[in-house]
Design a protein around this motif. Structure first.
Motif, short mmCIF file in Angstrom:
data_model
loop_
_atom_site.label_atom_id
_atom_site.label_comp_id
_atom_site.label_asym_id
_atom_site.label_seq_id
_atom_site.Cartn_x
_atom_site.Cartn_y
_atom_site.Cartn_z
N ALA A 150 1.32 -5.66 -7.39
CA ALA A 150 0.54 -4.97 -5.38
C ALA A 150 1.86 -4.27 -5.33
CB ALA A 150 0.95 -6.70 -4.89
N ALA A 151 3.17 -4.55 -5.45
CA ALA A 151 4.52 -3.63 -5.38
C ALA A 151 3.81 -2.12 -5.91
CB ALA A 151 5.74 -4.11 -5.25
N GLY A 152 3.77 -2.41 -7.09
CA GLY A 152 3.26 -0.62 -8.13
C GLY A 152 2.35 0.05 -6.93
N LEU A 153 1.06 -0.88 -6.78
CA LEU A 153 -0.13 0.02 -6.33
C LEU A 153 0.83 0.35 -4.87
CD1 LEU A 153 -3.02 -2.62 -7.20
CD2 LEU A 153 -2.62 -0.75 -7.85
N LEU A 154 1.01 0.00 -3.87
CA LEU A 154 1.07 0.42 -2.79
C LEU A 154 1.92 1.38 -2.73
CD1 LEU A 154 2.18 -3.19 -0.59
CD2 LEU A 154 0.28 -2.24 -0.14
N LEU A 155 3.03 1.37 -3.77
CA LEU A 155 3.69 2.51 -3.92
C LEU A 155 2.75 4.35 -3.74
CD1 LEU A 155 6.84 1.16 -5.68
CD2 LEU A 155 6.80 2.28 -2.72
N LEU A 156 1.99 3.55 -5.39
CA LEU A 156 1.27 4.48 -5.01
C LEU A 156 0.67 5.59 -4.76
CD1 LEU A 156 0.51 2.86 -8.80
CD2 LEU A 156 1.59 5.47 -8.72
N MET A 216 8.22 5.48 -0.44
CA MET A 216 9.39 5.87 -1.26
C MET A 216 9.60 7.41 -2.21
SD MET A 216 10.54 2.26 -2.93
CE MET A 216 12.33 2.75 -4.18
N PRO A 217 9.40 7.91 -1.12
CA PRO A 217 8.92 9.60 -1.88
C PRO A 217 10.22 9.92 -4.11
CG PRO A 217 10.17 10.18 -0.48
CD PRO A 217 9.51 8.36 -0.15
N GLY A 218 10.66 9.68 -3.46
CA GLY A 218 11.83 10.20 -4.49
C GLY A 218 12.21 8.74 -5.52
N LEU A 219 11.19 8.34 -5.81
CA LEU A 219 11.50 7.32 -6.77
C LEU A 219 9.75 8.25 -8.19
CD1 LEU A 219 11.74 4.30 -8.11
CD2 LEU A 219 9.65 3.53 -7.01
N ARG A 220 10.22 8.23 -9.45
CA ARG A 220 9.59 8.43 -10.66
C ARG A 220 8.59 8.03 -10.45
NH1 ARG A 220 12.54 13.23 -11.58
NH2 ARG A 220 14.34 12.92 -11.60
N VAL A 221 7.42 8.48 -11.00
CA VAL A 221 6.08 7.95 -10.80
C VAL A 221 6.30 7.10 -11.87
CG1 VAL A 221 3.52 8.59 -11.41
CG2 VAL A 221 4.83 10.03 -10.42
N ARG A 222 6.80 6.74 -12.97
CA ARG A 222 6.63 6.17 -14.09
C ARG A 222 6.93 4.90 -13.74
NH1 ARG A 222 11.73 8.50 -18.02
NH2 ARG A 222 13.43 8.31 -16.30
N TRP A 223 7.69 4.08 -12.46
CA TRP A 223 8.27 3.16 -12.18
C TRP A 223 6.61 1.97 -11.44
CZ3 TRP A 223 11.71 1.61 -15.77
CH2 TRP A 223 12.82 2.93 -15.69
N PRO A 224 6.42 2.59 -10.37
CA PRO A 224 4.94 2.21 -9.66
C PRO A 224 4.24 1.75 -11.25
CG PRO A 224 5.86 4.10 -8.70
CD PRO A 224 7.00 3.75 -9.71
N LEU A 225 3.83 2.75 -11.35
CA LEU A 225 2.70 3.00 -11.93
C LEU A 225 2.50 2.03 -13.85
CD1 LEU A 225 -0.14 4.28 -13.14
CD2 LEU A 225 1.19 6.57 -14.57
#
Length: 335
Positions: free
Chosen positions: A227-233, A239-248
């Protein structure tokens, strides 16, 4: 260095599949090795179940081998990502559930169903789940190296740099409710992992073990991660500075777990229940509803991921063609 690491991990994953495949093949051929009561399950159901699980692990071995080959980088993305997504959804909850439940049983003295010898011998659980643990670590490790080789630029980029694909608005319409649903289902699974009997009948509550409690914990936490990863994606400005790999990675693993270990298991139980109405297999009440909703949420994540993959692949091909045109040397005309 990364190529050598990928080869080592992929080949180890193939070897880790061997004990399980050999055991399943023996059972299919009629050798009931390690089976205490071979007549508990009908022969047709036994053969069908073993053939299906043999096929699943054989596909995992083929995919692991493909990741180590140079042709793997040129293979269609969906051909590898779909079985790897299913493998992630099956292996991660299994690893965390079995390891966590076994440790909890040792500490608390709770009943561990893998220690009984009424249907399957205990050594079979050691061989099967030991192989699964090695397979899960090496296969998913090989996939992580492979993904960074093939899509490293995307995975290392911050969320704020994600291209606004043509279907992002539509994805938000479907994925935002799916994320809320996964969060609610995750909370329910965590609640059951703590020992709550909310929405369960007396028989299911009495059949609970340390393994089932750990599995509920694992399934619940993975759903919350999804749920957290989908919302961030879908809302990258959070969280614009977060690397894509973590929420993905969170959405990938948690969504796969909800679909494979939750929804697909419920679907298999429902089909079994329909074929054998005298022996109900599907969970009743709230647990059955949770399984059906996990199937729907997983399908939503799968469809959205397929659309996004298609868009990103098209965009990458277009960028590559534009670079070729720009970098093509100018031809001289002599008169």
């Amino acid at each position: 260095m990364s190529s050598r690491r990928l080869t080592l991990l992929g080949r180890t994953a193939v070897l880790a599949c061997t004990p399980y495949l050999a055991l399943k093949l023996l059972w299919l051929l009629g050798f009931d090795v390690g089976v205490g009561d071979p007549h508990r399950i009908g022969r047709a159901v036994w053969v069908a179940a073993n053939a299906f699980t043999f096929l699943l692990d054989a596909i995992a071995a083929v995919v692991a081998h493909t990741l180590t080959r140079p042709a793997g980088l040129r293979a269609p993305a969906w051909l590898l990502l779909l079985p790897l997504w299913m493998a992630s959804g099956l292996l991660v909850p299994l690893m965390t559930g079995v390891v966590g439940g076994s440790l909890a049983g040792l500490i608390t003295g709770g009943r561990n169903p893998m220690g009984s010898d009424d249907f399957i011998a205990p050594w079979v659980f050691g061989v099967v789940y030991g192989g699964f643990l090695v397979e899960g670590v090496t296969l998913l490790g090989a996939f992580a190296v492979y993904a960074h080789q093939r899509w490293g630029g995307l995975l290392r980029s911050p969320l704020g740099d994600l291209a606004d694909t043509g279907t992002r608005t539509v994805q938000r319409i479907f994925l935002a409710p799916a994320a809320v649903l996964l969060a609610a289902l995750g909370c329910l699974n965590v609640l059951w992992g703590t020992g709550s009997t909310l929405g369960t009948d007396a028989a299911e509550a009495a059949a609970g073990t340390v393994i089932s409690s750990a599995s509920n914990w694992s399934q619940g936490l993975l759903s919350l991660l999804a749920a957290a990863g989908l919302l961030l994606l879908v809302f990258p400005r959070l969280m614009p500075g977060l690397r894509v790999r973590w929420p993905l990675a969170a959405a990938w693993t948690g969504g796969g777990a909800a679909f494979a270990c939750g929804g697909c298991m419920w679907l298999v139980q429902a089909v079994t229940d329909g074929l054998s109405p005298g022996a109900p297999a599907v969970s009743r009440g709230l647990p059955g509803l949770v399984g059906a909703l996990e199937l729907c949420a997983g399908l939503t994540v799968l469809c959205a991921g397929a659309f996004t993959l298609g868009e990103l692949t098209t965009d990458m091909r277009g960028n590559a063609q534009r670079r070729m045109i720009v970098e093509r040397p100018a031809t001289r005309t002599y008169t």
